[in-house]
Design a protein around this motif. Structure first.
Motif, PDB file in Angstrom:
ATOM      1  N   PHE A   1       0.888  -1.162   0.000  1.00 12.14           N
ATOM      2  CA  PHE A   1       0.000   0.000   0.000  1.00 12.14           C
ATOM      3  C   PHE A   1       0.929   1.215   0.000  1.00 12.14           C
ATOM      4  O   PHE A   1       1.500   1.563   1.032  1.00 12.14           O
ATOM      5  CB  PHE A   1      -0.898  -0.030   1.243  1.00 12.14           C
ATOM      6  CG  PHE A   1      -2.009   0.991   1.262  1.00 12.14           C
ATOM      7  CD1 PHE A   1      -1.965   2.148   0.487  1.00 12.14           C
ATOM      8  CD2 PHE A   1      -3.128   0.790   2.077  1.00 12.14           C
ATOM      9  CE1 PHE A   1      -2.992   3.076   0.515  1.00 12.14           C
ATOM     10  CE2 PHE A   1      -4.164   1.720   2.109  1.00 12.14           C
ATOM     11  CZ  PHE A   1      -4.100   2.855   1.328  1.00 12.14           C
TER      12      PHE A   1
ATOM     13  N   MET B   1     -10.893   5.703   2.807  1.00 14.93           N
ATOM     14  CA  MET B   1      -9.573   5.169   3.138  1.00 14.93           C
ATOM     15  C   MET B   1      -9.705   3.827   3.854  1.00 14.93           C
ATOM     16  O   MET B   1      -8.903   2.911   3.652  1.00 14.93           O
ATOM     17  CB  MET B   1      -8.777   6.163   3.992  1.00 14.93           C
ATOM     18  CG  MET B   1      -8.346   7.429   3.249  1.00 14.93           C
ATOM     19  SD  MET B   1      -7.748   7.146   1.581  1.00 14.93           S
ATOM     20  CE  MET B   1      -6.268   6.189   1.897  1.00 14.93           C
ATOM     21  N   GLY B   2     -10.777   3.703   4.651  1.00 13.01           N
ATOM     22  CA  GLY B   2     -11.049   2.430   5.322  1.00 13.01           C
ATOM     23  C   GLY B   2     -11.267   1.325   4.300  1.00 13.01           C
ATOM     24  O   GLY B   2     -10.738   0.210   4.420  1.00 13.01           O
TER      25      GLY B   2
ATOM     26  N   THR C   1      -8.029   0.343   2.667  1.00 12.22           N
ATOM     27  CA  THR C   1      -7.215  -0.472   3.575  1.00 12.22           C
ATOM     28  C   THR C   1      -7.728  -1.910   3.588  1.00 12.22           C
ATOM     29  O   THR C   1      -6.958  -2.872   3.535  1.00 12.22           O
ATOM     30  CB  THR C   1      -7.258   0.130   4.989  1.00 12.22           C
ATOM     31  OG1 THR C   1      -6.898   1.509   4.895  1.00 12.22           O
ATOM     32  CG2 THR C   1      -6.299  -0.583   5.925  1.00 12.22           C
ATOM     33  N   GLU C   2      -9.074  -2.025   3.636  1.00  4.06           N
ATOM     34  CA  GLU C   2      -9.690  -3.345   3.639  1.00  4.06           C
ATOM     35  C   GLU C   2      -9.303  -4.124   2.370  1.00  4.06           C
ATOM     36  O   GLU C   2      -8.948  -5.300   2.424  1.00  4.06           O
ATOM     37  CB  GLU C   2     -11.200  -3.126   3.684  1.00  4.06           C
ATOM     38  CG  GLU C   2     -12.009  -4.299   4.171  1.00  4.06           C
ATOM     39  CD  GLU C   2     -13.492  -3.935   4.089  1.00  4.06           C
ATOM     40  OE1 GLU C   2     -13.870  -2.882   4.665  1.00  4.06           O
ATOM     41  OE2 GLU C   2     -14.228  -4.670   3.418  1.00  4.06           O
TER      42      GLU C   2
ATOM     43  N   ASN D   1      -6.718  -3.658   0.563  1.00  5.15           N
ATOM     44  CA  ASN D   1      -5.291  -3.996   0.651  1.00  5.15           C
ATOM     45  C   ASN D   1      -5.079  -5.227   1.527  1.00  5.15           C
ATOM     46  O   ASN D   1      -4.298  -6.111   1.192  1.00  5.15           O
ATOM     47  CB  ASN D   1      -4.522  -2.792   1.200  1.00  5.15           C
ATOM     48  CG  ASN D   1      -3.037  -3.092   1.318  1.00  5.15           C
ATOM     49  OD1 ASN D   1      -2.481  -3.071   2.410  1.00  5.15           O
ATOM     50  ND2 ASN D   1      -2.409  -3.383   0.188  1.00  5.15           N
ATOM     51  N   ASN D   2      -5.871  -5.293   2.627  1.00  3.67           N
ATOM     52  CA  ASN D   2      -5.756  -6.460   3.505  1.00  3.67           C
ATOM     53  C   ASN D   2      -6.147  -7.737   2.780  1.00  3.67           C
ATOM     54  O   ASN D   2      -5.704  -8.824   3.128  1.00  3.67           O
ATOM     55  CB  ASN D   2      -6.634  -6.282   4.748  1.00  3.67           C
ATOM     56  CG  ASN D   2      -6.066  -5.198   5.652  1.00  3.67           C
ATOM     57  OD1 ASN D   2      -4.867  -4.893   5.572  1.00  3.67           O
ATOM     58  ND2 ASN D   2      -6.905  -4.602   6.496  1.00  3.67           N
TER      59      ASN D   2
ATOM     60  N   HIS E   1      -2.592   6.272   5.949  1.00  6.05           N
ATOM     61  CA  HIS E   1      -3.178   4.942   5.829  1.00  6.05           C
ATOM     62  C   HIS E   1      -2.243   3.971   5.104  1.00  6.05           C
ATOM     63  O   HIS E   1      -2.450   2.767   5.151  1.00  6.05           O
ATOM     64  CB  HIS E   1      -4.516   4.988   5.077  1.00  6.05           C
ATOM     65  CG  HIS E   1      -5.597   5.662   5.868  1.00  6.05           C
ATOM     66  ND1 HIS E   1      -5.761   7.033   5.901  1.00  6.05           N
ATOM     67  CD2 HIS E   1      -6.557   5.155   6.681  1.00  6.05           C
ATOM     68  CE1 HIS E   1      -6.780   7.345   6.667  1.00  6.05           C
ATOM     69  NE2 HIS E   1      -7.289   6.215   7.156  1.00  6.05           N
ATOM     70  N   ALA E   2      -1.263   4.528   4.385  1.00  3.97           N
ATOM     71  CA  ALA E   2      -0.391   3.676   3.579  1.00  3.97           C
ATOM     72  C   ALA E   2       0.683   3.030   4.437  1.00  3.97           C
ATOM     73  O   ALA E   2       0.938   3.446   5.578  1.00  3.97           O
ATOM     74  CB  ALA E   2       0.245   4.502   2.465  1.00  3.97           C
ATOM     75  N   LYS E   3       1.294   1.987   3.886  1.00  7.19           N
ATOM     76  CA  LYS E   3       2.358   1.307   4.618  1.00  7.19           C
ATOM     77  C   LYS E   3       3.727   1.783   4.166  1.00  7.19           C
ATOM     78  O   LYS E   3       4.744   1.410   4.744  1.00  7.19           O
ATOM     79  CB  LYS E   3       2.251  -0.207   4.386  1.00  7.19           C
ATOM     80  CG  LYS E   3       0.967  -0.807   4.946  1.00  7.19           C
ATOM     81  CD  LYS E   3       0.916  -2.279   4.572  1.00  7.19           C
ATOM     82  CE  LYS E   3      -0.369  -2.914   5.072  1.00  7.19           C
ATOM     83  NZ  LYS E   3      -0.667  -4.140   4.312  1.00  7.19           N
TER      84      LYS E   3
ATOM     85  N   THR F   1       4.904   0.719   7.771  1.00  4.12           N
ATOM     86  CA  THR F   1       4.626  -0.577   8.372  1.00  4.12           C
ATOM     87  C   THR F   1       5.327  -1.613   7.506  1.00  4.12           C
ATOM     88  O   THR F   1       5.098  -1.639   6.295  1.00  4.12           O
ATOM     89  CB  THR F   1       3.105  -0.874   8.330  1.00  4.12           C
ATOM     90  OG1 THR F   1       2.415   0.293   8.739  1.00  4.12           O
ATOM     91  CG2 THR F   1       2.753  -2.050   9.214  1.00  4.12           C
TER      92      THR F   1
ATOM     93  N   HIS G   1       6.199  -4.538   5.236  1.00  5.08           N
ATOM     94  CA  HIS G   1       5.300  -5.278   4.355  1.00  5.08           C
ATOM     95  C   HIS G   1       5.455  -6.766   4.575  1.00  5.08           C
ATOM     96  O   HIS G   1       6.556  -7.308   4.517  1.00  5.08           O
ATOM     97  CB  HIS G   1       5.640  -4.928   2.902  1.00  5.08           C
ATOM     98  CG  HIS G   1       4.935  -5.795   1.914  1.00  5.08           C
ATOM     99  ND1 HIS G   1       3.565  -5.813   1.797  1.00  5.08           N
ATOM    100  CD2 HIS G   1       5.409  -6.674   1.007  1.00  5.08           C
ATOM    101  CE1 HIS G   1       3.222  -6.666   0.857  1.00  5.08           C
ATOM    102  NE2 HIS G   1       4.336  -7.208   0.359  1.00  5.08           N
TER     103      HIS G   1
END
Ligand code: ADP
Length: 662
Positions: free
Chosen positions: A37, A183-184, A187-188, A190-191, A208-210, A227, A229
């Protein structure tokens, strides 16, 4: 297995702005793994969008390499890029870019048109549910809030199961609550394993990005992992989707060609129905042209048919003597100014000229015919008994009048069927007394029925002895014409010359006044008729082509306006996978639908006009299958010819420039 999804190396992109060259990307290198992300950030003008467009396969770099799943894609052409786009990536834009006047569900299904799949509204509905808009399937964009519209756009981005979603300032037009929701959702996604590449200049959004990639002046300034990866479980995102790059044109399977055509027609109809008034106005030119041509052809064909029928009902070897229009100096005096035909002129012909089988001296006029309380205005023909055989008018009921009755100026009449119907109805007219211009006549026969002509009804006549008609009914001292039947067709010229000589002698005229009389035969009349219908056909063709060209220009004009108005729509369609051919076909079909429906309405109206004319005026008309086919083919051709330019213009638009158009 290759987890590196995107690998770019030393990318350069330059734009030409007049004489200036803007170096938008100056050697960008980047690796992105499946399932990341990434937020691309940077000040305005730094090259973020340019980078995203190249990564999103909307544009190609000038230099450098771009490997997607290990395959070099920077060398692909427009068609191949479109195919790859439609299967691999989904886009979300700041402006949502939904098609207006199109339901949320259909907006979501749009990319399927271009991926060669059957549009699947069930899947579209499921995706709308996934973004929380299950109940808004039928709603149009203008009935949805900004946040909802962006969610529809996300569902649209998901319809072809993309591996990557590119989002260009997706929350730029949204309030903060909607921003969080969108953005939620990203993210979802991306998950669930979808790679997200986001362009933004807002830190809140980038949070929100990693991973955050900062761009400045066309170069990567910073590349920071927020975060770490985790390599994703979703195996499907580690391998490239199978992309059958369709051959240019309709080279796909015929089944999908049919599907594509159906989709083009649907899209064209939707666009046309969205602008009904404009559509109707743009078809008017073709409509009026085709209607006029169909009606005129029908009338012309009807007229020709009935004149031919009329001519065919005449006997053979017929000549008609009438007065000519002699020239006096240079001034035409008009028919009959110099000499007039007398009854004796007529009667003298068979006495003096060989090969004459029969004659019928004739006068014409109109009169009122009365029987009891009924009365009817009709054509009166005064003629000799020769009329019956020569004009194929031997009564089937009753008899024609005799020579003796003719000479004695008897008050007897033979009447046509139209007169019978109007005066007698079902009753038998034979032997009854009718009053013609207040003179009593006995009906002795009924003429055989011949049918209605374009300018008169052949059955709407009363035939009486010629002398009776002249003296008692019409008050004429001269004949209008004399019909002469010749015994054999080889003697026609001889008889014709003989008659002219005889007339000159009887009227004490000289040779050079021979045009005081004229003798015409059926062949002359037929030749004149076909010459007239040839001229008519040429005139019609000219009128038809002028009106079709005018109609075509009208359509072209509207199509150009329509292309200009819909540049963003075209950009969007290209972004979701439309090839130039798809856009070309859509606009071409739009133009053709307009012209063909104009043609179809034109045919219907033209047919209506000719039917009304035959009904009102009693003219026979025939709308021929040929003229209908011709009109259909021509109007389709006009649509294609005049739609081609606007459609090409649309198909050649660059996706990014089209998307940026305002
Ligand atoms: P960002 O998205 O970061 O604002 P862009 O990638 O849109 O930046 O633009 C980078 C540079 O390239 C800018 O200077 C911009 O003016 C220029 N540019 C972008 N697109 C075009 C174009 N189609 N024609 C000319 N210059 C362009």
């Amino acid at each position: 297995m290759h987890a590196t999804m995107i690998e770019i190396n030393d990318l350069h992109k330059r734009y030409k702005m007049g004489d200036n060259i803007v170096h938008a990307l100056r050697g960008v290198s980047l690796k992105i793994e499946a399932g990341e992300f990434v937020a691309i950030m940077g000040p305005s003008g730094s090259g973020k969008s340019t980078l995203m467009h190249i990564l999103g396969l909307l544009d190609v770099p000038d230099e450098g390499s771009y490997k997607l799943y290990g395959e070099e894609v920077s060398v692909l052409d427009e068609v191949a890029l479109a195919a790859l786009r439609s299967r691999t990536v989904g886009f979300i834009f700041q402006q949502f870019n939904l098609l207006a006047r199109t339901s949320a569900g259909e907006n979501v299904a749009l990319p399927q048109i271009y991926s060669g799949e059957e549009p699947n509204l069930i899947k579209a509905r499921a995706l709308l549910e996934r973004v929380g808009l299950g109940t808004r399937f039928e709603h149009r964009p203008n009935e949805l809030s900004g946040g909802q519209q962006q969610r529809v756009a996300i569902a649209r981005a998901l319809i072809n199961d993309p591996r990557i979603i590119f989002a260009d300032e997706p929350t730029g037009n949204l309030d903060s609550q909607s921003q969080e929701e969108i953005m939620g959702l990203l993210t979802e996604l991306n998950n669930q394993g979808i790679t997200i590449i986001l362009v933004t200049h807002e830190t809140e959004v980038a949070a929100h990005a990693k991973r955050i990639v900062r761009v400045r002046d066309g170069q990567i300034q910073e590349d920071k992992i927020i975060t770490p990866h985790k390599p994703i479980d979703a195996v499907w995102n580690r391998v490239a989707p199978k992309v059958n790059v369709p051959k240019a044109g309709f080279g796909r399977l015929s089944q999908s060609a049919v599907r594509a055509t159906r989709a083009y027609v649907n899209e064209a109809l939707r666009a046309l129905l969205a602008n009904k008034l404009r559509t109707v106005l743009s078809m008017l030119g073709i409509l009026i042209g085709v209607a006029a041509v169909i009606a005129m052809l029908a009338l012309g064909a009807g007229a020709k048919l009935s004149i031919e029928k009329e001519l065919a009902s005449l006997g053979t070897n017929l000549l008609t003597l009438s007065t000519g229009s002699p020239q006096s100096g240079h001034v035409s005096l008009g028919a009959g100014m110099v000499s007039k035909l007398t009854l004796d002129d007529g009667l003298d012909i068979p006495k003096n000229i060989e090969h004459v089988k029969n004659i019928a001296p004739t006068v014409n006029g109109r009169a009122q015919v009365v029987f009891n309380d009924k009365n009817w205005n009709t054509r009166i023909i005064g003629s000799g008994p020769g009329y019956a055989p020569m004009r194929a008018a031997v009564p089937v009921i009753g008899r024609f009048y005799t020579d003796q009755e003719d000479q004695e100026r008897a008050r007897v009449a033979v009447i046509g069927m139209t007169v019978v119907r109007n005066l007698f109805g079902e009753a038998n007219p034979l032997g009854e007394m009718v009053r013609i211009n207040k003179v009593s006549f006995q009906v002795v026969g009924i003429l055989p029925e011949k049918g209605a002509g374009p300018f008169f009804d052949q059955d709407d006549i009363v035939v009486v002895p010629v002398a009776t008609a002249m003296r008692r009914l019409l008050g004429k001292s001269f004949l209008d014409s004399v019909d002469i039947e010749v015994d054999d067709s080889k003697n026609m010229t001889e008889v014709s010359d003989g008659i002219i000589d005889l007339m000159l002698k009887r009227h004490r005229l000289t040779e050079d006044q021979s045009d005081a009389f004229q003798v015409r035969n059926l062949a002359d009349i037929q030749a004149a008729l076909s010459a007239t219908s040839r001229i008519m056909a040429v005139l019609l063709a000219v009128i038809a082509s002028i009106s079709l060209v005018v109609g075509g220009i009208g359509i072209m004009n509207i199509m150009l306006v329509s292309v200009t108005e819909r540049i963003r729509e075209i950009g969007l369609r290209k972004a979701v996978g439309a090839r130039p051919k798809d856009i070309l076909m859509q606009f071409l079909i739009e133009a053709t639908v307009v012209s063909v429906s104009g043609g179809a309405f034109g045919i219907a109206i033209g047919w209506g006009i000719s039917a009304t004319m035959s009904w009102l005026a009693g003219w026979p008309t025939t709308v021929s299958l040929n003229s209908v086919l011709l009109a259909s083919i021509f109007s389709a051709a006009i649509g294609i010819i005049f739609g081609l330019w606007p459609a090409r213009k649309a198909s050649r638009l660059h996706p990014i420039e089209a998307l940026r158009h305002d």
